[in-house]
Design a protein around this motif. Structure first.
Motif, PDB file in Angstrom:
ATOM      1  N   UNK A 168      -3.646  -4.507   1.446  1.00  0.00           N
ATOM      2  CA  UNK A 168      -2.258  -3.639   0.998  1.00  0.00           C
ATOM      3  C   UNK A 168      -1.792  -4.249  -0.131  1.00  0.00           C
ATOM      4  N   UNK A 169      -1.193  -5.649  -0.061  1.00  0.00           N
ATOM      5  CA  UNK A 169      -0.469  -6.096  -1.555  1.00  0.00           C
ATOM      6  C   UNK A 169      -1.556  -6.316  -2.566  1.00  0.00           C
ATOM      7  N   UNK A 170      -2.789  -6.283  -2.326  1.00  0.00           N
ATOM      8  CA  UNK A 170      -3.853  -6.502  -3.594  1.00  0.00           C
ATOM      9  C   UNK A 170      -3.819  -5.162  -4.372  1.00  0.00           C
ATOM     10  N   UNK A 171      -3.947  -3.918  -3.588  1.00  0.00           N
ATOM     11  CA  UNK A 171      -4.020  -2.706  -4.114  1.00  0.00           C
ATOM     12  C   UNK A 171      -2.823  -2.124  -4.535  1.00  0.00           C
ATOM     13  N   UNK A 172      -1.597  -2.685  -4.130  1.00  0.00           N
ATOM     14  CA  UNK A 172      -0.325  -2.289  -4.342  1.00  0.00           C
ATOM     15  C   UNK A 172       0.013  -3.218  -5.906  1.00  0.00           C
TER      16      UNK A 172
END
Length: 298
Positions: A168-172
């Motif tokens: 999630x933080x990577x794609x955000x």
């Protein structure tokens, strides 16, 4: 009777002693003691202890029966919607390369690790399938049997490993960095041969001839997110290409031996050289079996 108390100096038998208690009603076991003529408090206590032990034994038997009943009951299956949420935890992974066309993993599969790639998708043109068949046939005539790619794309990152909680933080982060990148068009038409770092697969690819500068800009953006998560960035001098087909092992020399003839197939296709066109409308990130899309600005 209120105020009645027992004198510790006198000796009373157990039956008389109990009858003097106000509001006391004798139990069945005490009646049995009276009938049997038991005297003294000690005897009554011994019998009571024996009965308590018996009652505790019965309780343990009941507990054991309940436990066995719980164990014997079949477990209810998880709903399909929950299983679909965590496919990497419920689907068995196999390292048998024969089930994957002889392909070998670039890195060992571990539970919770997700192979991740950022790329530009290519949607084949109508004539592309016919051209690919001709290329495969020409390669086979030179002793190189190629397997066509299941889907086609242009890589903008190396394949890296993400832990599940990083997704999630990577794609955000990718979404935020790509928010102001503009759409573009690039094309490819020159064939080239590529081999992966492990020398386990060789690829026939079509190299980009226009749009190279825009692709480098996108790589710099993607690399920022990779650096943020301490992952490998892209190659320093990348050869942007779309892989068309592959074979197992390092067959670079054999494929380069027939590359000139394969290029003629491309250059002489129908009315002129075939150009593979990629519309840079969106970037995608595949991690495990999930795909995230990042539209580029018009």
């Amino acid at each position: 009777m209120p105020g009645v108390f027992f004198s510790v100096l006198g000796h009373f038998d157990a039956v008389a002693d109990r009858r003097m208690l106000v509001g006391y009603s004798s139990s069945s076991e005490e009646e049995e003691e009276e009938d049997e003529g038991l005297s003294g408090v000690g005897g009554g206590r011994r019998r009571k202890c024996e009965e308590e032990e018996g009652s505790n034994g019965g309780s343990s038997v009941r507990k054991k029966a309940k436990t066995e009943d719980r164990v014997s009951r079949p477990r209810l299956p998880l709903p399909g919607c929950l299983l679909a949420m965590f496919p990497d935890d419920v689907e068995p992974q196999t390292e048998d390369s024969s089930l994957h066309g002889g392909r070998i993993r670039s890195f060992k599969h571990e539970r919770g690790n997700w192979a991740t790639l950022v790329y530009l998708p290519y949607h084949p043109q109508e004539e592309f399938s016919d051209l690919l068949e001709q290329l495969l046939s020409a390669a086979k005539a030179h002793g190189v049997v190629l397997t066509p790619q299941e889907e086609f794309h242009l890589s903008l990152s190396q394949t890296v490993v993400l832990r599940h909680h990083w997704i999630q933080p990577f794609t955000q982060s990718l979404k935020a960095d790509l928010a102001h990148c503009k759409r573009f068009v690039c094309s490819a038409g020159k064939l080239n041969v590529y081999c992966n770092a492990e020398m386990t697969r060789t690829f026939l690819g079509m190299e980009v001839c226009t749009g190279h500068a825009q692709l480098l800009d996108l790589v710099r953006v993607v690399d920022r997110t990779m650096t943020e998560f301490r992952l490998d960035t892209f190659y320093k001098d990348p050869s942007f290409h779309v892989s068309l087909a592959w074979c197992v092992g390092d067959l670079t020399a054999q494929m380069k031996g027939c590359l000139q003839e394969l290029q003629r197939v491309v250059d002489d296709y129908e009315e002129g050289p075939f150009l593979l066109r990629l519309d840079g409308i969106e970037l995608r990130c595949r991690t495990g079996n999930k795909t995230f899309r990042f539209p580029l600005e018009p």
